[in-house]
Each structure stands twice: as C-alpha cells, then as structure tokens.
Scaffold this active site. Sequence first.
Site, PDB file in Angstrom:
ATOM      1  N   ASP A  89      -9.155 -15.490  15.884  1.00  0.00           N
ATOM      2  CA  ASP A  89     -10.241 -16.458  15.670  1.00  0.00           C
ATOM      3  C   ASP A  89      -9.713 -17.886  15.788  1.00  0.00           C
ATOM      4  O   ASP A  89      -8.544 -18.158  15.513  1.00  0.00           O
ATOM      5  CB  ASP A  89     -10.857 -16.220  14.274  1.00  0.00           C
ATOM      6  CG  ASP A  89     -12.197 -16.925  14.130  1.00  0.00           C
ATOM      7  OD1 ASP A  89     -12.839 -17.235  15.149  1.00  0.00           O
ATOM      8  OD2 ASP A  89     -12.598 -17.177  12.971  1.00  0.00           O
TER       9      ASP A  89
ATOM     10  N   HIS B  34     -10.856 -19.875  24.788  1.00  0.00           N
ATOM     11  CA  HIS B  34     -10.857 -18.432  25.066  1.00  0.00           C
ATOM     12  C   HIS B  34      -9.846 -18.103  26.168  1.00  0.00           C
ATOM     13  O   HIS B  34      -9.139 -17.111  26.112  1.00  0.00           O
ATOM     14  CB  HIS B  34     -12.245 -17.962  25.505  1.00  0.00           C
ATOM     15  CG  HIS B  34     -13.307 -18.145  24.461  1.00  0.00           C
ATOM     16  ND1 HIS B  34     -13.075 -17.875  23.137  1.00  0.00           N
ATOM     17  CD2 HIS B  34     -14.602 -18.557  24.544  1.00  0.00           C
ATOM     18  CE1 HIS B  34     -14.196 -18.119  22.444  1.00  0.00           C
ATOM     19  NE2 HIS B  34     -15.122 -18.540  23.278  1.00  0.00           N
TER      20      HIS B  34
ATOM     21  N   LEU C  51       3.544   1.249  23.283  1.00  0.00           N
ATOM     22  CA  LEU C  51       2.607   0.545  22.386  1.00  0.00           C
ATOM     23  C   LEU C  51       1.195   0.941  22.795  1.00  0.00           C
ATOM     24  O   LEU C  51       0.913   1.060  23.988  1.00  0.00           O
ATOM     25  CB  LEU C  51       2.772  -0.979  22.528  1.00  0.00           C
ATOM     26  CG  LEU C  51       1.739  -1.849  21.802  1.00  0.00           C
ATOM     27  CD1 LEU C  51       2.057  -1.961  20.314  1.00  0.00           C
ATOM     28  CD2 LEU C  51       1.662  -3.258  22.392  1.00  0.00           C
TER      29      LEU C  51
HETATM   30  C1  IPE Z   1     -14.829 -12.542  14.625  1.00  0.00           C
HETATM   31  O1  IPE Z   1     -14.859 -13.927  14.831  1.00  0.00           O
HETATM   32  C2  IPE Z   1     -14.924 -11.816  15.924  1.00  0.00           C
HETATM   33  C3  IPE Z   1     -13.843 -12.052  16.876  1.00  0.00           C
HETATM   34  C4  IPE Z   1     -12.759 -12.745  16.707  1.00  0.00           C
HETATM   35  C5  IPE Z   1     -14.016 -11.379  18.126  1.00  0.00           C
HETATM   36  P1  IPE Z   1     -16.192 -14.793  14.659  1.00  0.00           P
HETATM   37  O2  IPE Z   1     -15.799 -16.197  14.899  1.00  0.00           O
HETATM   38  O3  IPE Z   1     -17.281 -14.236  15.505  1.00  0.00           O
HETATM   39  O4  IPE Z   1     -16.557 -14.522  13.130  1.00  0.00           O
HETATM   40  P2  IPE Z   1     -17.485 -15.363  12.136  1.00  0.00           P
HETATM   41  O5  IPE Z   1     -18.774 -15.591  12.847  1.00  0.00           O
HETATM   42  O6  IPE Z   1     -16.780 -16.656  11.859  1.00  0.00           O
HETATM   43  O7  IPE Z   1     -17.587 -14.511  10.911  1.00  0.00           O
HETATM   44  C1  IPE Z   2     -12.653 -16.212  18.500  1.00  0.00           C
HETATM   45  O1  IPE Z   2     -12.730 -17.591  18.554  1.00  0.00           O
HETATM   46  C2  IPE Z   2     -13.028 -15.568  19.818  1.00  0.00           C
HETATM   47  C3  IPE Z   2     -14.329 -14.856  19.801  1.00  0.00           C
HETATM   48  C4  IPE Z   2     -15.105 -14.690  18.779  1.00  0.00           C
HETATM   49  C5  IPE Z   2     -14.774 -14.313  21.071  1.00  0.00           C
HETATM   50  P1  IPE Z   2     -14.072 -18.363  18.239  1.00  0.00           P
HETATM   51  O2  IPE Z   2     -14.827 -18.539  19.520  1.00  0.00           O
HETATM   52  O3  IPE Z   2     -14.811 -17.697  17.152  1.00  0.00           O
HETATM   53  O4  IPE Z   2     -13.524 -19.765  17.764  1.00  0.00           O
HETATM   54  P2  IPE Z   2     -14.065 -20.636  16.547  1.00  0.00           P
HETATM   55  O5  IPE Z   2     -14.038 -19.766  15.335  1.00  0.00           O
HETATM   56  O6  IPE Z   2     -15.459 -21.061  16.889  1.00  0.00           O
HETATM   57  O7  IPE Z   2     -13.109 -21.774  16.456  1.00  0.00           O
HETATM   58 MG    MG Z   3     -14.806 -17.870  15.137  1.00  0.00          MG
END
Ligand code: IPE
Ligand code: IPE
Ligand code: MG
Length: 262
Positions: free
Chosen positions: A26, A43, A137
């Site tokens: 995240d 991403h 792995l």
């Molecule tokens: C969780 O992250 C899902 C992934 C990393 C794929 P999110 O950014 O979607 O989670 P919330 O919305 O902060 O809970």
């Molecule tokens: C995690 O990073 C990747 C996915 C959920 C696909 P985020 O896109 O949630 O990044 P933040 O949390 O908004 O910084």
């Molecule tokens: Mg996020």
Amino acid sequence: MATFGSSTQEIPQAGEVPRHVAIIMDGNGRWARKRFLPRVAGHKRGVDVLRRVVQACVERRIEYLTVFAFSSENWRRPPDEVSFLMNLFMSALGEEVARLHENGISLRVVGDLSRFEPRLRELIEAGERKTAGNKRLTLTVAANYGGRWDILQACNQLARIRPERLGQWEEADLAPYLATAHLPEPDLFIRTGGEQRISNFMIWQLAYSELYFTDRLWPDFDARALDAAIASYRRRERRFGRTSEQLQASADWTAETQASDA
Ligand code: IPE
Ligand code: IPE
Ligand code: MG
C-alpha cells in the site's frame, strides 16, 4: 495432540525466517502525489519494487510470498485508475513470467478472476501453467481478492460437494476449498503505507500471523525494509494460545531429543 477445535495448530518455532510472508503493498498513490506525479506512476514503480522483493525472498529462502495487488473493493476507484491497473497487470505478466520461471518461482493468482477480461485470464493461466513445477518460491498474487469472498466461495463449494455434512463442517473441512489451499498460513504479515488494517485481505488465514505495519510507502520498500520486518518477526513469541512456560518446556524437550538422537 488435542486440537481444541482450532485449525491453527503448528508448534511455534522461534527465531526462524518466516516460511510464508503476506504483504499488503500500500501507498503507491501517496508516493506519486508527494512527487507531483499521477497516482499511476506509483503503481508502475510498485511493480519494480515487487520484482526486487521477490528476489530478496528467494535469497532469504522464504518459501511463500503472497501479495495483495487488487482488492474486491478496488473496483470503486476511478475507471481510469482501474483500467491502468489491469493493463499494468497484463504487461507485468507478459514481461515477468519468463524471469520467474528462470528463477524457479511458481506463480499463482487467487481471487475472483471471472471479472477480468479474457485476455488477462489467458495470461494468468499460461503463467501458472508454465511455472507450475517450480519449487524455489511460490509467488501468489491476490487479484480481485477479498477475504470475505474467499470464505464464502469455500462454503459454497463445500455445500455443493459435501451437502450431507451440512451443519457439521469443521474448520479443517473449509481449508481445502479456500483460494489459498496451496499455501500454509502466513507467518508474517506486512502492510506498508502506514494504515493499520487488514482491508479484507486473507481474514481467515491471518488468524495467527504476526502483524507488522510500516509507514514506508510500497514504492520505497526494499530488501532492507524486508529484513527489518523479519527481525521484528524473530523477536516475537508465537504462542498460539499456549503459555510462555509451555513453549519453553516444549523447546527444552526438542533440544533434549535432538541431543540424544545425535
Ligand atoms: C488494500 O489497499 C488493497 C491493496 C493493496 C491491493 P487499499 O489502499 O485499497 O486499502 P484501504 O482502502 O486503504 O483500506
Ligand atoms: C496500493 O496503493 C495499490 C493498490 C491498491 C492497487 P494505493 O493505490 O492504495 O496507494 P495509496 O494508499 O492511495 O497511497
Ligand atoms: Mg491504499
């Protein structure tokens, strides 16, 4: 050994490298925003970081790495971001499968794949098939995955396959039908990006995992950050409901048996 109705039974082993590490990657969007870049730039970099973390796991002899790439709830994001993520997933599969295979890594993708377009599903199937025999792995990518979806689809399969036991299922009956049936339960769970929540990741499987949260954003994560998480894991005492004294007695017993066997 008595199980007391719980499916988590492993005797805790202290001071080891975790066998299975599960990561919520995240913070990509925030990483990009901090640099005045579009969220999707985060991403893109996230894929490079994953490649390096996979390598670091191989070097540390971690057997299973599971990463949350796209949650059931991420469809709620702006359509542009969702379609960028789908294309990124496709190009990453196209580019990385050969490398994974060369490195003896097997790829699995878990989640409700029915919502993905056919081309993406074909790439997933081809990648899984090519790498199926690899043992170094197991990299499991959770895509359109949700922990609640997983429990429910497992229950639905059980209801179909073993209707005669309806009302008498036990925890161990469910495990083979979970999307992660090919994996042991995660030993170490890592979430980057500062949030301290599970966000519907493997809610059944994480019941006894050690949780580690770091403020570091996923695009800034690296082998050293992984080592910090492992170091924290090694300091934990995994009791699985037992007492510290019981664990000590069992460790003494194991040491004595090993000494007398030698
Ligand atoms: C969780 O992250 C899902 C992934 C990393 C794929 P999110 O950014 O979607 O989670 P919330 O919305 O902060 O809970
Ligand atoms: C995690 O990073 C990747 C996915 C959920 C696909 P985020 O896109 O949630 O990044 P933040 O949390 O908004 O910084
Ligand atoms: Mg996020």
